[in-house]
Design a protein around this motif. Sequence first.
Motif, short mmCIF file in Angstrom:
data_model
loop_
_atom_site.label_atom_id
_atom_site.label_comp_id
_atom_site.label_asym_id
_atom_site.label_seq_id
_atom_site.Cartn_x
_atom_site.Cartn_y
_atom_site.Cartn_z
N MET A 132 -35.48 -47.62 16.84
CA MET A 132 -34.22 -47.37 16.15
C MET A 132 -33.30 -46.49 17.01
O MET A 132 -33.71 -45.43 17.47
N VAL A 133 -32.08 -46.96 17.22
CA VAL A 133 -31.09 -46.14 17.92
C VAL A 133 -30.01 -45.78 16.89
O VAL A 133 -29.16 -46.61 16.57
N PRO A 134 -30.08 -44.58 16.33
CA PRO A 134 -29.10 -44.24 15.30
C PRO A 134 -27.71 -44.00 15.89
O PRO A 134 -27.56 -43.78 17.09
N ILE A 167 -26.41 -38.75 17.74
CA ILE A 167 -27.28 -38.42 18.87
C ILE A 167 -28.52 -37.72 18.28
O ILE A 167 -28.49 -36.53 18.00
N ASN A 181 -30.49 -41.42 24.02
CA ASN A 181 -30.71 -41.81 22.63
C ASN A 181 -31.38 -43.18 22.57
O ASN A 181 -32.27 -43.43 21.74
N ILE A 182 -30.97 -44.06 23.47
CA ILE A 182 -31.58 -45.40 23.54
C ILE A 182 -32.96 -45.29 24.19
O ILE A 182 -33.92 -45.90 23.71
N VAL A 214 -35.15 -42.95 24.08
CA VAL A 214 -36.16 -42.47 23.13
C VAL A 214 -36.71 -43.62 22.29
O VAL A 214 -37.91 -43.71 22.03
N ALA A 215 -35.81 -44.55 21.92
CA ALA A 215 -36.23 -45.68 21.08
C ALA A 215 -37.05 -46.70 21.87
O ALA A 215 -37.70 -47.56 21.28
#
Lengths: 372, 310
Positions: B78-80, B83, B142-143, B145-146
């Motif tokens: 999941m990329v919310p 941030i 952020n991406i 991490v997913a």
Amino acid sequence: MMIGILQAKCKLFLRNPLLFVIFTGMSIVFALIIGGAIGMNTIHVPVYAENETVQDSFIGEYLEETDVYQFSWMTKDEMLEEISNGKAEVGAVLQEFDYQLIVGVESVNTAMVDQTLRDAYMRNIQLEQMITAAGADTGRERENVLEELQSAMASPVFTIETTSFRSSDSFIYDNTFQSLFGFSLFFVIYTIAYNVLPILIEKKDGIWDRMILSPIKKWEMYVANLVYSFFAGYLQVLIIFLIFRFWVGVDFNGRFLETLVLLIPYVFSIVALSIFLTSLMKNAEQFNAILPIIAVSMAMIGGAYWPIEIVESEILLALSKINPLTYGMEVLQGVAVYGYSIEELLLPISILLLMGVVFMGLGIHLMEKRHV
Amino acid sequence: MLELVDLSKKFKQNNAVKNVNMFIEKGEIVGLLGPNGAGKSTAISMLSSLVIPTKGDVRFNNKSVIKHPEPLRRVIGMVPQEIALYEDLTAEENLKFFGRIYKLKGNALKKKIDEVLDQIGLTDRRKDIVKTFSGGMKRRLNIGVAMLHDPEIMIMDEPTVGIDPQSRNYILETVKRLNHEKQMTVLYTSHYMEEVEFLCDRIYIMDQGNLIASGTKDEIKRILSAEKAILIKSNRWNDTFITSLKQDPTVNRVIVEEKEITIMVPKEINMFSSLIRIAEDAGIELNSVDIKTPTLEDVFLHLTGRALRD
């Protein structure tokens, strides 16, 4: 995985220790200055006797024996000068059956000096009534009655052991402990609350969503965050108490370790209260606005700034019953000032634990329900 | 593979998502397009099992995600939109933290962190604290991490909001590469039409909680196949000009913006001369006249009467 969260929290703490240091420092400074732990244990109160016999009477003796205040006899002008110069907060003009307070600075000491003087005059009246009842007219007869009274008081028929320190008769005011415990328990509210607040921020930022999608269980996420907040709060008070015990030299009446152990229920209840508050807030700004109001109110009605025993308002006293700080002060004063055993402190400890469980349950339930 | 069946979500009086049906097949990149407040984020929160729908179901490999979220959660990344990182930790510490909660450890974790940092182009900045990063670098992390647990399905909620064109291109290329090299299924939400045109095989368009169109890029553009768009520009408009345009029998629709007007006319109509005459009569000086083939943006205008970024 819980360890992973704790490690990350510890790293974040070490990168940003400023708030922790500020609150710890403020607790120490306030307790040192206001508590008078550095060589200012007795407070100087100038008194002037309008009638010379007052100084030699029972009232004079009673005031001499008081530990907390040092009553100094002087002329009226000297007394007024000391008060106007700010050398003394409060002074008193003593008459045979009455007294007047001269207040320079309105503070907690005004009420305490007033109470001490009232006690002295009340006991004097009681004594006079006993002498009159005994029919003693001459000076020699009066002395005989007083001697008999003293020997009777020395070996009473029965003794009453007071177990409730809420009774004004058994109220002991120790300025050092009052300030040390008061400011420690007050400032730790901020440290704990600001360590619980990131739960709200992490939820808003999507960090919790990421964790929810991972194999970590939700209860592990809550436990890790709350354990960390608990230890941050506990560490702060531990540091303060260690400094006062080993640097300032405050002896916790030989019960230092017990004081540290009995701190646990209070810290737990504040962690729980913080999560409850967090669950009611929509964002960090709201939380920052409401926290000082809650913390200061708790300190005022919980006996952190001044002894709760001098509060007379029924409303404030009723509110103090739902305030964890009241019970936190009761437990710490109970162990270090009154020397109570743990069994005797079971009631406030149980109330703190109960509050902790209720606030925690409500807080987590509301957070989950609102999906904040 | 993944389906949304009659999915609805109501927050108090607000129907955020209304009876949405959608499907995503393995290995495709699906775009979910719509303006702010269209219900995209709510829809993907339900799809990823973070929000329980008021009505309907999400099905993963024909099993209800609402009843059994674990199988989907295991394979989803999941990329919310926000941030979702610890800004006071370094890039590497963030990856380590999120890797650990996915049960990665030791050499496997280290290797994965190196690989992800390389993919998102942050190897040189691995020891830097995130709050010192630019917006684009934060978005890339952020991406990253997913991507740590090699998800089969990546859900990206407006991952390029507020960043520079260079970082944006980097992110789009990364998504394309992940899809191509790892056959990763991607659901990509955005209100940038050009991103969706560049990335996606199929597109869903949402507005005010409703799914208003779906299909491949060509299928959706074909909605406007009978029309063409004439884009005119001027420094100012007046009511006479706009009224005259709207009253012209050959004009289907007129969409007025500050310095641009889009006129939709049937494909066979040549209205160049009449457009010049209307402008002269109204005292409007035209800066340019441009005839366009329909874009997804035009389709959105056609379907909702509003521009995507309104």
